[in-house]
Design a protein around this motif. Sequence first.
Motif, PDB file in Angstrom:
ATOM      1  N   VAL A   1      26.528 -49.059 124.538  1.00  0.00           N
ATOM      2  CA  VAL A   1      25.771 -49.786 125.566  1.00  0.00           C
ATOM      3  C   VAL A   1      24.412 -49.149 125.825  1.00  0.00           C
ATOM      4  CG1 VAL A   1      25.790 -50.643 127.937  1.00  0.00           C
ATOM      5  CG2 VAL A   1      27.934 -50.466 126.658  1.00  0.00           C
ATOM      6  N   VAL A   2      24.391 -47.836 126.001  1.00  0.00           N
ATOM      7  CA  VAL A   2      23.144 -47.142 126.338  1.00  0.00           C
ATOM      8  C   VAL A   2      22.774 -46.122 125.259  1.00  0.00           C
ATOM      9  CG1 VAL A   2      23.306 -47.499 128.820  1.00  0.00           C
ATOM     10  CG2 VAL A   2      24.463 -45.528 127.786  1.00  0.00           C
ATOM     11  N   MET A   3      23.128 -46.406 124.031  1.00  0.00           N
ATOM     12  CA  MET A   3      22.761 -45.497 122.938  1.00  0.00           C
ATOM     13  C   MET A   3      21.242 -45.477 122.775  1.00  0.00           C
ATOM     14  SD  MET A   3      23.790 -45.748 118.931  1.00  0.00           S
ATOM     15  CE  MET A   3      22.753 -44.957 117.692  1.00  0.00           C
ATOM     16  N   PRO A   4      20.602 -44.294 122.875  1.00  0.00           N
ATOM     17  CA  PRO A   4      19.144 -44.221 122.735  1.00  0.00           C
ATOM     18  C   PRO A   4      18.695 -44.711 121.367  1.00  0.00           C
ATOM     19  CG  PRO A   4      20.030 -42.166 123.622  1.00  0.00           C
ATOM     20  CD  PRO A   4      21.211 -42.981 123.147  1.00  0.00           C
ATOM     21  N   ILE A   5      17.571 -45.380 121.325  1.00  0.00           N
ATOM     22  CA  ILE A   5      17.095 -45.957 120.066  1.00  0.00           C
ATOM     23  C   ILE A   5      16.797 -44.885 119.033  1.00  0.00           C
ATOM     24  CG2 ILE A   5      14.673 -46.008 120.805  1.00  0.00           C
ATOM     25  CD1 ILE A   5      14.497 -48.727 119.283  1.00  0.00           C
ATOM     26  N   TYR A   6      16.452 -43.684 119.479  1.00  0.00           N
ATOM     27  CA  TYR A   6      16.093 -42.614 118.557  1.00  0.00           C
ATOM     28  C   TYR A   6      17.319 -41.857 118.038  1.00  0.00           C
ATOM     29  CZ  TYR A   6      16.742 -40.099 122.928  1.00  0.00           C
ATOM     30  OH  TYR A   6      17.266 -39.631 124.097  1.00  0.00           O
TER      31      TYR A   6
ATOM     32  N   TRP B   1      29.132 -37.945 115.338  1.00  0.00           N
ATOM     33  CA  TRP B   1      28.886 -39.334 115.735  1.00  0.00           C
ATOM     34  C   TRP B   1      30.174 -39.968 116.254  1.00  0.00           C
ATOM     35  CZ3 TRP B   1      26.204 -43.229 117.326  1.00  0.00           C
ATOM     36  CH2 TRP B   1      26.527 -44.553 117.001  1.00  0.00           C
ATOM     37  N   VAL B   2      31.275 -39.765 115.545  1.00  0.00           N
ATOM     38  CA  VAL B   2      32.564 -40.312 115.972  1.00  0.00           C
ATOM     39  C   VAL B   2      32.988 -39.699 117.310  1.00  0.00           C
ATOM     40  CG1 VAL B   2      35.029 -40.417 115.414  1.00  0.00           C
ATOM     41  CG2 VAL B   2      33.327 -40.910 113.646  1.00  0.00           C
ATOM     42  N   LYS B   3      32.792 -38.384 117.454  1.00  0.00           N
ATOM     43  CA  LYS B   3      33.136 -37.719 118.720  1.00  0.00           C
ATOM     44  C   LYS B   3      32.276 -38.238 119.864  1.00  0.00           C
ATOM     45  CE  LYS B   3      34.635 -33.299 116.715  1.00  0.00           C
ATOM     46  NZ  LYS B   3      34.314 -31.841 116.621  1.00  0.00           N
ATOM     47  N   ALA B   4      30.958 -38.339 119.610  1.00  0.00           N
ATOM     48  CA  ALA B   4      30.044 -38.792 120.660  1.00  0.00           C
ATOM     49  C   ALA B   4      30.358 -40.224 121.087  1.00  0.00           C
ATOM     50  CB  ALA B   4      28.603 -38.688 120.179  1.00  0.00           C
ATOM     51  N   LYS B   5      30.664 -41.064 120.118  1.00  0.00           N
ATOM     52  CA  LYS B   5      30.854 -42.497 120.387  1.00  0.00           C
ATOM     53  C   LYS B   5      32.201 -42.811 121.032  1.00  0.00           C
ATOM     54  CE  LYS B   5      30.700 -46.893 117.810  1.00  0.00           C
ATOM     55  NZ  LYS B   5      30.486 -47.485 116.467  1.00  0.00           N
TER      56      LYS B   5
ATOM     57  N   GLN C   1      32.337 -40.576 124.573  1.00  0.00           N
ATOM     58  CA  GLN C   1      31.776 -41.827 125.084  1.00  0.00           C
ATOM     59  C   GLN C   1      30.403 -41.604 125.742  1.00  0.00           C
ATOM     60  OE1 GLN C   1      34.539 -44.275 127.264  1.00  0.00           O
ATOM     61  NE2 GLN C   1      36.196 -43.919 125.819  1.00  0.00           N
ATOM     62  N   GLU C   2      29.507 -41.000 124.962  1.00  0.00           N
ATOM     63  CA  GLU C   2      28.182 -40.638 125.465  1.00  0.00           C
ATOM     64  C   GLU C   2      27.267 -41.833 125.710  1.00  0.00           C
ATOM     65  OE1 GLU C   2      26.360 -37.774 122.921  1.00  0.00           O
ATOM     66  OE2 GLU C   2      27.964 -36.282 123.175  1.00  0.00           O
ATOM     67  N   PHE C   3      27.605 -42.980 125.106  1.00  0.00           N
ATOM     68  CA  PHE C   3      26.692 -44.127 125.182  1.00  0.00           C
ATOM     69  C   PHE C   3      27.242 -45.249 126.059  1.00  0.00           C
ATOM     70  CE2 PHE C   3      26.741 -42.499 120.681  1.00  0.00           C
ATOM     71  CZ  PHE C   3      25.735 -41.569 120.877  1.00  0.00           C
TER      72      PHE C   3
END
Length: 375
Positions: free
Chosen positions: A88-93, A109-113, A117-119
């Motif tokens: 939802v709020v994943m930064p474009i960069y 990436w899998v852990k963050a997502k 749930q960083e985004f």
Amino acid sequence: MAAEDESASDLIKHVLSQPGNEACADCGSLGPQWGSTSLGVLLCQACSIIHKKILPANKVKHLSSWEVPELKTLAENGNAAAKAKYEVVMPIYYYRPRRNDCQVLKEEWVKAKYERQEFVDPMKKQSYQEEVREGWLMKLGRDNGLFLKRKFVLREKDGKLKYYPKEDEKDPKAVINVETMNPTFQPEKIGHRNGLQITYQKEHRTRNLFLYHEDGKEIVDWFNTIRAVQFKWLKLAFPAEGDQELLKRLPRNFLKEGFMEKTGPKKTESFKKRWFTLDKRRLLYFCDPLDAFPKGEVFLGHKDNGYSAGLGLPKGTESNGAWKHGITLDTPKRCYLFTCESEGDQKDWLDHFNAIINTAMSPHDYAQESLLKHK
């Protein structure tokens, strides 16, 4: 039983035909054949292995092994729905790993997502979004070949990365402008799974830093912090350009790297083994893959401006090195002769050279060419 098998087969076809399901939810590889029943996403085999390792509670298996109820669950969800939920709020960069990227990028990436749930929460600020980032990284010494702990500081306000040999040092060992930096993950070259190479320009000279951190999240967060600062500076430098155009200016992987043999300008000199890095239109060569500075650099311009590349060496040229598969690269400045270890490597290098030579040059490319001509 046959009717049930047919129903499962039809469901699989339906699932694969849904928008977003034509590619792996995590790395974008086409034709995913694995899936997570817990998350309702389709995955390639490589990403399915990462999911099993990192999210053990996740039920991941090949599509052909799924029961009808599980396939129905996937049909009701899918990659597009998961993206709407977890990005939802994943930064474009923020860098989204691709199929050929290294393991630490994919795992983090899998852990963050899914795990952290960083985004998902717009109110939660991540470390790569901070205006100042400080931390210790292991850095390869330029002359001694040893990795030593160094303090790094990156400030968004001034757009500079600095590093210090000690905690209480007042003056940095180096100051690097972020707009010249290109960080790339290089685990095999550096010899550490979290190895990061930072290539930058200082006084029109290329320099490499080789770094790593034992913690995968830490090194990936440094990587995305650099991208965040670069993106913000690009928005100031190019206010008329859209975000998608600015993304093309952010750090990129090298087109190709590897060993070739090269002779000097007199052509009578012996062929010597060199490490080559092809970065956009710049072909840099080093005595060793971990050299801080290149021994030389070749610009690859457009074919209409006198650039060409072909198989073999000019008649009368003796390949006195260990390798015999030659490439001739002609530029307005001089003719460069290389040899490769195998025909496959020879073809791959040549294909890359010709792809660049056949591509129209940008204004930035012309400026780069002019700069190198006057070196």
